[in-house]
Design a protein around this motif. Structure first.
Motif, PDB file in Angstrom:
ATOM      1  N   ARG A  84       0.839  -1.198   0.000  1.00  0.00           N
ATOM      2  CA  ARG A  84       0.000   0.000   0.000  1.00  0.00           C
ATOM      3  C   ARG A  84       0.875   1.250   0.000  1.00  0.00           C
ATOM      4  O   ARG A  84       0.594   2.214  -0.707  1.00  0.00           O
ATOM      5  CB  ARG A  84      -0.914   0.025   1.233  1.00  0.00           C
ATOM      6  N   ILE A  89       0.222  -2.272  -4.512  1.00  0.00           N
ATOM      7  CA  ILE A  89      -1.027  -2.966  -4.221  1.00  0.00           C
ATOM      8  C   ILE A  89      -2.023  -2.815  -5.363  1.00  0.00           C
ATOM      9  O   ILE A  89      -2.833  -3.710  -5.630  1.00  0.00           O
ATOM     10  CB  ILE A  89      -1.634  -2.444  -2.891  1.00  0.00           C
ATOM     11  N   ILE A 159      -4.113  -2.734   6.591  1.00  0.00           N
ATOM     12  CA  ILE A 159      -4.999  -1.954   5.714  1.00  0.00           C
ATOM     13  C   ILE A 159      -5.395  -0.649   6.389  1.00  0.00           C
ATOM     14  O   ILE A 159      -5.457   0.412   5.758  1.00  0.00           O
ATOM     15  CB  ILE A 159      -6.263  -2.765   5.369  1.00  0.00           C
ATOM     16  N   ARG A 250      -9.608   1.901   2.250  1.00  0.00           N
ATOM     17  CA  ARG A 250      -8.168   2.191   2.232  1.00  0.00           C
ATOM     18  C   ARG A 250      -7.438   1.477   1.094  1.00  0.00           C
ATOM     19  O   ARG A 250      -6.202   1.398   1.120  1.00  0.00           O
ATOM     20  CB  ARG A 250      -7.526   1.809   3.575  1.00  0.00           C
ATOM     21  N   LEU A 251      -8.173   0.926   0.162  1.00  0.00           N
ATOM     22  CA  LEU A 251      -7.538   0.244  -0.969  1.00  0.00           C
ATOM     23  C   LEU A 251      -7.720   1.009  -2.277  1.00  0.00           C
ATOM     24  O   LEU A 251      -6.879   0.943  -3.163  1.00  0.00           O
ATOM     25  CB  LEU A 251      -8.107  -1.181  -1.131  1.00  0.00           C
TER      26      LEU A 251
END
Length: 253
Positions: A84, A89, A159, A250-251
């Motif tokens: 991340r 990611i 995450i 959060r992705l």
């Protein structure tokens, strides 16, 4: 299922452990050995036995569980946080790899590292105290379930965390204190009745107690309560992971 993708993620994460062997394996083993020396020798000279087990041997399951919990969380949280942080990611999320396969790769690797570390510490403990494992299959079951459960928790933390500093908040300020207060170095039967009741609200008590039962056949709570707590925590973690991927928390940029 794309097993090749799972294996690629798993192999990459395990390879990172080999590159940082001193930090990943040697340092936790030395730290745990110091616990054996300090608590086993200093306190063990004053408390000879707890429930018929020598004090040095009594604290072994608790120390293994302490290291298992903290290392599972740390390994899994860093494993998913670094992609991340670096932005890789998004390449993984756009690849033909399902969310389930991503979780299997990262969580499987983190759990594997923790299990290996737990077994190494178990072997190291034999140099300090005589050990006996009354129920080896139950011991392995608790070891695997706990490593998987807290690796899932670490994945969630990885995450959630916005920076490297937050990766250590939960292990240092939540998990370690709960483990110390969860019967790692004592039996909760040694506490006054009020504090025994309060301690039962600490979920780590059930993990340590069940794991200790697999060694010596003694526990502060019932075996099935310990198993149920592990499975409940695992189910809750799986639900949260599923929600993260469903919502893109959060992705997604």
């Amino acid at each position: 299922m794309n097993l090749r993708a799972v294996h690629a993620i798993y192999r990459f994460e395990m390879g990172r452990t080999m590159r940082t062997l001193l930090q990943s394996i040697v340092s936790p083993v030395i730290s745990t050995s110091l616990y054996f020396v300090v608590f086993g020798s200093a306190i063990g000279s004053r408390i000879t036995e707890v429930e018929g087990v020598s004090y040095g041997a009594f604290i072994v399951p608790g120390l293994i569980m302490l290291m298992l919990l903290t290392q599972s969380v740390s390994n899994a949280s860093f494993g998913i946080f670094f992609p991340r942080f670096s932005g890789t990611i998004y390449e993984l999320l756009s690849a033909p790899v399902s969310y389930f396969e991503i979780v299997m790769g990262y969580v499987g690797a983190a759990a594997s590292k923790s299990i290996v570390l737990g077994l190494i510490i178990l072997g190291t403990a034999n140099f300090f105290v005589p050990l006996s494992i009354a129920h080896p299959l139950w011991m392995l079951l608790f070891l695997v379930l706990t490593a998987l459960t807290f690796s899932l928790l670490g994945f969630i933390i990885g995450i959630w965390a916005e920076g490297f500093d937050k990766l250590q908040v939960v292990p240092l300020l939540v998990i370690t204190p709960l483990t110390f207060l969860g019967g790692t170095f004592y039996s909760i039967d040694m506490l006054p009745p009020f504090w025994q009741t309060v301690t039962l609200f600490n979920p780590v008590v059930y993990l340590v107690s069940g794991f200790r039962w697999s060694f010596y056949g003694i526990s502060d709570v019932s075996l099935w309560a310990s198993v149920g707590m592990v499975l409940l925590f695992m189910a809750l973690s799986l639900v949260i992971v599923a929600w993260i991927f469903k919502t893109g928390y959060r992705l997604k940029p």
